[in-house]
Design a protein around this motif. Sequence first.
Motif, PDB file in Angstrom:
ATOM      1  N   THR A  23      -1.764  12.250  -7.542  1.00  0.00           N
ATOM      2  CA  THR A  23      -3.027  11.878  -8.181  1.00  0.00           C
ATOM      3  C   THR A  23      -3.342  12.819  -9.330  1.00  0.00           C
ATOM      4  N   THR A  61       0.576   5.720  -0.084  1.00  0.00           N
ATOM      5  CA  THR A  61      -0.312   6.856   0.101  1.00  0.00           C
ATOM      6  C   THR A  61      -0.196   7.745  -1.122  1.00  0.00           C
ATOM      7  N   TRP A  62      -1.327   8.001  -1.731  1.00  0.00           N
ATOM      8  CA  TRP A  62      -1.360   8.839  -2.921  1.00  0.00           C
ATOM      9  C   TRP A  62      -1.643  10.273  -2.495  1.00  0.00           C
ATOM     10  N   THR A  63      -0.703  11.165  -2.723  1.00  0.00           N
ATOM     11  CA  THR A  63      -0.910  12.573  -2.403  1.00  0.00           C
ATOM     12  C   THR A  63      -1.745  13.208  -3.509  1.00  0.00           C
ATOM     13  N   HIS A  86      -5.543   2.589  -8.528  1.00  0.00           N
ATOM     14  CA  HIS A  86      -5.826   3.970  -8.123  1.00  0.00           C
ATOM     15  C   HIS A  86      -6.660   4.684  -9.180  1.00  0.00           C
ATOM     16  N   TYR A  95       0.838  -1.190   0.000  1.00  0.00           N
ATOM     17  CA  TYR A  95       0.000   0.000   0.000  1.00  0.00           C
ATOM     18  C   TYR A  95       0.873   1.239   0.000  1.00  0.00           C
TER      19      TYR A  95
END
Length: 119
Positions: A28, A22-24, A76, A20
């Motif tokens: 994105t 973290t998409w900032t 995503h 996993y």
Amino acid sequence: MGKHKLTLKTEEDSNPRDKYITWTDEVTRFMLEWYIDLRKDKPATFKFKNQHHLHCADALNGKFTLGVTQTQVDRHNRQCKEKWGWVRRAMANSGNGLDRTTFTFTLSESEKQRLNVSS
């Protein structure tokens, strides 16, 4: 009957999902703009395939040094499409709107009551 070979899987092989990340918002936004730019020159029947997700992952890794994989980018992208599908349906109802300065949604009172009743 043929003989079946017993193969032992390592921990890396047994995990079907990638780690996993973290998409900032910046990452994105870059990813979605990359997909939009790719889509501009294509016909209406164009479908995104694994090779496109791989090229997007390469672009993200080159710009942000994230180490994302093709499947993470694909997942995503699908998640963004699903969320904006909800937004599109909510915006189609009268009384709902989008505040473009804060990027928040305003729901009509009847919509809020309907959502509270179903909970």
